[in-house]
Scaffold this motif. Structure first.
Motif, PDB file in Angstrom:
ATOM      1  N   GLY A 156       0.844  -1.187   0.000  1.00  0.00           N
ATOM      2  CA  GLY A 156       0.000   0.000   0.000  1.00  0.00           C
ATOM      3  C   GLY A 156       0.875   1.232   0.000  1.00  0.00           C
ATOM      4  O   GLY A 156       1.913   1.278   0.679  1.00  0.00           O
ATOM      5  N   SER A 157       0.470   2.246  -0.748  1.00  0.00           N
ATOM      6  CA  SER A 157       1.356   3.381  -0.992  1.00  0.00           C
ATOM      7  C   SER A 157       0.645   4.717  -0.811  1.00  0.00           C
ATOM      8  O   SER A 157      -0.573   4.825  -0.852  1.00  0.00           O
ATOM      9  N   TYR A 158       1.475   5.748  -0.646  1.00  0.00           N
ATOM     10  CA  TYR A 158       0.964   7.117  -0.615  1.00  0.00           C
ATOM     11  C   TYR A 158       0.382   7.536  -1.972  1.00  0.00           C
ATOM     12  O   TYR A 158      -0.270   8.579  -2.043  1.00  0.00           O
ATOM     13  N   ASP A 159       0.619   6.750  -3.028  1.00  0.00           N
ATOM     14  CA  ASP A 159       0.020   7.061  -4.329  1.00  0.00           C
ATOM     15  C   ASP A 159      -1.436   6.604  -4.415  1.00  0.00           C
ATOM     16  O   ASP A 159      -2.048   6.664  -5.488  1.00  0.00           O
ATOM     17  N   CYS A 160      -1.990   6.156  -3.270  1.00  0.00           N
ATOM     18  CA  CYS A 160      -3.397   5.739  -3.130  1.00  0.00           C
ATOM     19  C   CYS A 160      -3.689   4.383  -3.772  1.00  0.00           C
ATOM     20  O   CYS A 160      -4.863   3.996  -3.905  1.00  0.00           O
ATOM     21  N   LEU A 161      -2.659   3.654  -4.148  1.00  0.00           N
ATOM     22  CA  LEU A 161      -2.821   2.369  -4.830  1.00  0.00           C
ATOM     23  C   LEU A 161      -2.347   1.213  -3.957  1.00  0.00           C
ATOM     24  O   LEU A 161      -1.437   1.356  -3.144  1.00  0.00           O
ATOM     25  N   ILE A 162      -2.982   0.050  -4.172  1.00  0.00           N
ATOM     26  CA  ILE A 162      -2.501  -1.233  -3.657  1.00  0.00           C
ATOM     27  C   ILE A 162      -1.988  -2.020  -4.847  1.00  0.00           C
ATOM     28  O   ILE A 162      -2.676  -2.120  -5.875  1.00  0.00           O
ATOM     29  N   PRO A 204      -3.594   8.572   0.681  1.00  0.00           N
ATOM     30  CA  PRO A 204      -2.550   7.569   0.920  1.00  0.00           C
ATOM     31  C   PRO A 204      -3.026   6.361   1.713  1.00  0.00           C
ATOM     32  O   PRO A 204      -3.815   6.490   2.653  1.00  0.00           O
ATOM     33  N   ILE A 205      -2.522   5.196   1.316  1.00  0.00           N
ATOM     34  CA  ILE A 205      -2.844   3.942   2.003  1.00  0.00           C
ATOM     35  C   ILE A 205      -1.768   3.703   3.060  1.00  0.00           C
ATOM     36  O   ILE A 205      -0.577   3.677   2.763  1.00  0.00           O
TER      37      ILE A 205
END
Length: 316
Positions: A139-145, A165-166
């Motif tokens: 999980g990332s600060y780019d909002c993606l898993i 962000p995730i």
């Protein structure tokens, strides 16, 4: 007769450790070597692995806090934000947008650690990582898993749905659960479909863990929430006003089948009954917020902003 005596010793030892947990009685060992705060932690019976804002990973001999016996892994160019240790395989995620897979080989007289793969695909910091079989979930600060093949480093799928962000992910064989700065918890299948969204937190969901019955989540809103994993229904909220909860952001938590532990910017670790939400004991750290923790039946290992790793040993 020998067997009976052995079982008495086992029962006595278990009772003593259980009593130590209830009373918060433990011996604390300090591991110093990082030059900046400790951001993530993992451990097993032989070693502690810590990641830091200083961009390094350190592998410590759990029996000795000597920095001379610690190994330092370099390769990330920014803060190491998350770790997952399973057997001799370690996965790390960093603010440099990458994940790395390390093989940790240990013999009687020597040990070696080598980076086997680097996963590139996120466009912002990798904040959380889990491993399920041969799949890495990040999980990332780019909002993606993203889902990755742990052997080849290839990206298998990308899950989209969070709007901020995730901060945390956990998985099992058929689902992924994520928490985000958008205050939501999402349940996904591996095809990328969002099965359910849980709302209720008033600030970022920083940490979570689930089992067959429940999801437990901790947030920057200072609360811990418990949810029914099958229905998504909110079961209880643990806060500082009504349940002796934390009075600062909840940064980390972990659960087993009897209890769960939470760590906070309020400089404490709290131990809770997993069925009732009752606070069992509060452990106070060295004066800095708790950034990460992991525990077993006999130990807690925690990290904080003071650059140190603490081992809390309840076998004393």
């Amino acid at each position: 007769m020998t067997g009976e005596i052995s079982w008495r010793k086992v029962f006595s030892e278990q009772y003593r450790i259980s009593s130590n947990w209830r009373k918060g009685r433990c011996f604390i060992k300090e591991f110093s070597g990082h030059s900046e705060g400790v951001s993530c932690i993992q451990f097993d019976d032989e070693r502690i692995v810590s990641g830091s804002f200083d961009t390094t990973i350190k592998v410590w001999n759990i029996g000795s806090n000597s920095i001379l016996l610690a190994q330092t892994l370099t390769g990330h160019s920014k803060t190491v934000r998350c770790l997952h240790l399973s057997g001799n395989r370690l996965v790390s995620g960093s603010k440099d947008c990458t994940l790395k897979v390390w093989e940790m080989e240990k013999k009687e007289s020597w040990s070696s650690i080598a980076c086997k793969a680097t996963m590139i695909g996120h466009s912002d910091a990798v904040r959380s990582v889990d491993v399920c079989g041969e799949r890495v979930i990040s999980g990332s600060y780019d909002c993606l898993i993203k889902l990755w093949d742990i052997k080849t480093g290839a990206c298998l799928n990308t899950l989209r749905g969070h709007t901020a962000p995730i901060l945390c992910v956990q998985s099992d064989d058929d689902k992924i659960i994520s928490g985000s700065a958008d205050t939501c918890i999402k349940i996904w299948d591996y095809s990328g479909s969002c099965l359910q969204t849980l709302t209720g937190h008033r600030d970022s969901v920083a940490c979570l863990q689930f089992d067959s019955k429940r999801i437990i989540s901790g947030s920057f809103d200072w609360t811990i929430r418990v949810w029914d994993i099958n229905t998504g229904e909110h079961i209880r909220t643990i806060d500082w006003r009504t349940a002796e909860g934390h009075n600062r952001a909840v940064r980390c938590l972990q659960a087993d089948d009897q209890r769960f532990l939470s760590g906070s910017d309020d400089k404490t670790i709290k131990v809770w009954n997993i069925e009732t939400g009752e606070r069992l004991v509060t452990l106070r750290s060295t004066g800095y917020g708790i950034t990460c923790l992991q525990f077993s039946d006999t130990r807690i290992v925690s990290g904080s902003y003071d650059n140190k790793v603490l081992l809390w040993d309840f076998t004393v």
